[in-house]
Enzyme design. Structure first.
Site, PDB file in Angstrom:
ATOM      1  N   GLU A  50      -9.743   5.972   3.295  1.00  0.00           N
ATOM      2  CA  GLU A  50     -10.566   4.882   3.792  1.00  0.00           C
ATOM      3  C   GLU A  50      -9.657   3.680   3.994  1.00  0.00           C
ATOM      4  OE1 GLU A  50     -10.038   5.348   0.607  1.00  0.00           O
ATOM      5  OE2 GLU A  50      -9.422   3.306   0.090  1.00  0.00           O
ATOM      6  N   SER A  83       1.433  -9.665  -1.267  1.00  0.00           N
ATOM      7  CA  SER A  83       1.181  -8.231  -1.118  1.00  0.00           C
ATOM      8  C   SER A  83       1.358  -7.692   0.293  1.00  0.00           C
ATOM      9  CB  SER A  83      -0.218  -7.894  -1.624  1.00  0.00           C
ATOM     10  OG  SER A  83      -1.165  -8.722  -0.978  1.00  0.00           O
ATOM     11  N   LYS A 132       0.807  -1.227   0.000  1.00  0.00           N
ATOM     12  CA  LYS A 132       0.000   0.000   0.000  1.00  0.00           C
ATOM     13  C   LYS A 132       0.840   1.277   0.000  1.00  0.00           C
ATOM     14  CE  LYS A 132      -4.204  -1.752   0.034  1.00  0.00           C
ATOM     15  NZ  LYS A 132      -5.075  -1.547  -1.144  1.00  0.00           N
TER      16      LYS A 132
END
Lengths: 275, 412
Positions: free
Chosen positions: B127, B394, B105
């Site tokens: 969010e 990830s 991220k």
């Protein structure tokens, strides 16, 4: 450049209403309720009471699961209606029921997904067939509205667009070019909901919007009482009241005289606009 | 009027990488389905991004932080024991779990905050579902000294407590969202409500390849560092490109990030793995492409999980990061064209892969990434030896320890 609506267009109930009011020196009171809140039978009663009490145009909210432009009041109304199984079909049936007895202009107000799933072409046809006069879709800016616009034009429905305090000149011109019915000017950057104080920029912006359109300009978002309705009616062609009415419905949803109570509130608003 | 290209572009692979068009459409998908108040800011953002995406100083600054702060490039690791256990194709792991903050991220939040700074915005909102994007946002906001508020579903706050505390430590305000299903989609609704209210000074860092244009394109671009590195690394190690890329798909940012640089490599097959929850047939899942229909939500047209009246339905996945009823519009497009295959893995299969990777490689994966690992374990024996799979790992699983322990019936 000022954009004029075509002279050849058949005048519909929304246009007629503004002309009739103008002749009387009055401004339009536009009242919002969520269809099916607390149920469809009561929604119908409320609409008739609103009309009797001075509302000039009805904005009928189509319930949606994710109303991201709405504040808590209208979100809750949507949830109440959906819990009871409200669908777009029911909303159109309600329009048909009202239309049997009334000529009050009805604008369907909602989010695009239920309409997209229903089918844009079919929606325009059925909405007109039921007796609706206009459509306003919060999450469908002109850039994405081209397809629906073809169908609403064909059906003779007004497609109403928003302008806001964030709109610059080029945006005002672009939006005005596609809009019909009236321009909905959003008085504050934000979500729907009653507010204590009105924005002090309304007058300036309404003036600015008028440079780009000859359509009536109506103001909504945050107008919650007769005093505010009166103030706004001196600046614009119409006053839109939503959350304050929906809140009243929420508070009195189980009372037998709910519709009458809502009617009395509309009468107060209209009185405020005539002072 | 904008062009409505048919989504079927099979064969014309050059087209894949040139999208979206100027209005943000990938075929019929994407676009800008947002309220008028947000239109000017989204247009302003697009203008700024188009200006800076090729700007030398911007790229140099981003690369500097990706290297020195995030810790890039991340390794491409041959998982030998997992490969042996699966019995077949070699499985490589792209170790995004080793990025600072523990997931991919931050590749995106770093890019967006540098843009926010250049645009003169002083307040950051985001969010978050699993909390990884929230942590990555709070991290870069702390680093650049910007005010930060995170919206997170009340249910997710419950199942991702460590991340909530991390965000608070990093100085962010975490706002619980109690509307709707109290998960990621509702957090996004609430962030959009904040944005429209504070539009003048606020930059909204969207965490996935979702939302209105230019977000799907911009987030993809920032995340495509994953695929660019993996492409170079595998060529160096194996002297050739992989046969398969596998990545989990919720909104789909890690998947777009690894897939995008390979889109024109016809021989490289790609699989996006969605969350099948309790099973696609139970209706309790989050597999928007595998089991959804086209619709419009959160700014773009894409596959959505919805009922026949167009109401968004509640989703389920053991992994909070995949628990979302939509998917990035570019994925919808790539699905329709057949360029990428989409499949789904159940909670149970993902938890099994979570355990196996921990035991066989000493790597505790995020429950999201466990979906990709689970699919690779199924795929490897079918492909057989001599083939190569790259799994985008990830994120790491520390945040999921409570959930995993509960699922395994262990108290911690």
């Amino acid at each position: 450049m000022k954009v004029r609506s075509s002279k050849f267009k058949v005048q519909n109930r929304i246009g007629e209403t503004f002309e009739r009011l103008k002749a009387k020196g009055e401004k339009a009171l536009i009242t919002f309720i969520t269809a099916g809140d607390p149920n469809f039978k009561t929604s119908k009663e409320i609409i008739f009471e609103l009309e009797k009490s001075g509302a000039d145009i009805i904005e009928l909210g189509i319930p949606f699961s994710d109303p991201m432009a709405d504040g808590p009041t209208i979100q809750a109304a949507s949830e109440r209606a959906l819990k009871k199984g409200a669908t777009l079909n029911h909303v159109l049936e309600l329009v048909g029921e009202v239309r049997k007895k009334s000529r009050i202009p009805i604008i369907l107000f909602g989010y695009y997904n239920p309409i997209f799933v229903y089918g844009a072409a079919l929606f325009a046809e059925d909405a007109r067939g039921a007796g609706a006069d206009g459509v306003l879709i919060v999450d469908l800016p002109p850039e994405e509205a081209q397809e629906l616009k073809l169908y609403t034009d064909k059906a003779g429905l007004d497609l109403i667009f928003l302008l806001t305090p964030t709109s610059d000149d080029s945006r005002m011109e672009f939006v005005s070019r596609l809009a019909s019915g009236f321009i909905y000017y959003v008085s504050v950057a934000g979500i729907t909901g009653a507010r204590k104080e009105l924005s002090n920029t309304i007058q300036e912006y309404v003036k600015k919007v008028r440079r780009f359109t000859s359509l009536p300009v109506c103001v909504g978002f945050g107008i919650s009482n007769a005093r505010q309705a009166g103030e706004v009616s001196r600046l614009a062609d119409g006053v839109i009241v939503g959350s304050a009415i929906v809140k009243l419905i929420e508070k009195n949803q189980s009372l037998p005289d709910l519709a009458k109570k809502v009617g009395r509130f509309a009468a107060e608003l209209k009185k405020g606009m005539k002072l | 009027m904008r062009s409505q290209k048919s989504p079927a572009l099979g064969g014309r692979s050059q087209k894949f990488k040139s999208l979206p068009d100027r209005q943000g459409h990938f075929g019929i998908y994407g676009g800008r389905y947002i309220s008028e108040t947000l239109m000017p800011v989204v247009l302003e953002l697009e203008k700024a991004y188009l200006k800076f995406r090729h700007d030398k100083d911007f790229k140099a600054e981003l690369n500097y932080y990706l290297k020195e702060y995030v810790g890039r490039p991340t390794p491409l690791y041959l998982a030998e024991r997992l490969t042996k256990k699966s019995g077949g194709a070699k499985i490589y792991l792209k170790r995004e779990d080793l990025c600072h903050t523990g997931a991919h991220k931050i590749n995106n939040t770093m890019g967006q905050i540098l843009l926010a700074k250049r645009m003169g915005k002083i307040r950051i909102i985001a969010e978050t579902g699993a909390g990884q994007h929230g942590v990555a946002t709070a991290t870069v906001a702390a680093m650049f000294g910007l005010e930060c508020e995170i919206y997170m579903g009340a249910e997710d706050i419950e199942r991702q407590k460590p991340n909530v505390f991390r965000m608070k430590l990093l100085g962010a305000k975490v706002n619980p969202v109690t509307s709707g299903s109290c998960t990621l989609k509702d957090a996004m609704n609430e962030a959009l409500r904040d944005w429209v209210t504070n539009v003048w000074n606020t930059f909204y860092i969207i965490g996935s390849v979702a939302g209105p244009h230019p977000y799907p394109m911009m987030v993809r671009d920032f995340q495509s560092v994953i695929g660019k590195e993996a492409r170079e690394q595998i060529k160096k190690i194996e002297g050739r490109l992989p046969d398969y890329l596998v990545a989990c798909v919720g909104g789909g940012s890690n998947a777009m990030g690894i897939f995008y640089p390979f889109l024109n490599d016809k021989a490289v097959k790609m699989v996006g793995v969605e969350a099948a929850g309790f099973g696609l047939k139970t209706g309790k899942h989050a597999a928007s492409i595998c089991a959804g229909k086209v619709g419009v939500l959160h700014g773009s047209k894409t596959y959505l999980l919805q009922d026949r009246d167009g109401q968004i339905i509640h989703t389920h996945s053991v992994s909070a990061g995949l628990d979302y009823p939509g998917v990035g519009p570019e994925h919808s497009f790539l699905h329709d064209t057949g360029r990428i295959e989409y499949t789904a893995i159940t909670d149970k299969e993902a938890l099994n892969a979570f355990k196996i990777l921990s035991l066989s490689e000493g790597i505790i994966p995020a429950l999201e990434s466990s979906h990709a690992v689970a699919y690779a374990m199924k795929l490897a024996p079918k492909l057989g030896k001599g083939k190569i799979i790259i799994v985008n790992l990830s994120g790491r699983g520390d945040k999921d320890l409570n959930t995993a322990a509960k699922e395994m019936g262990v108290g911690i």
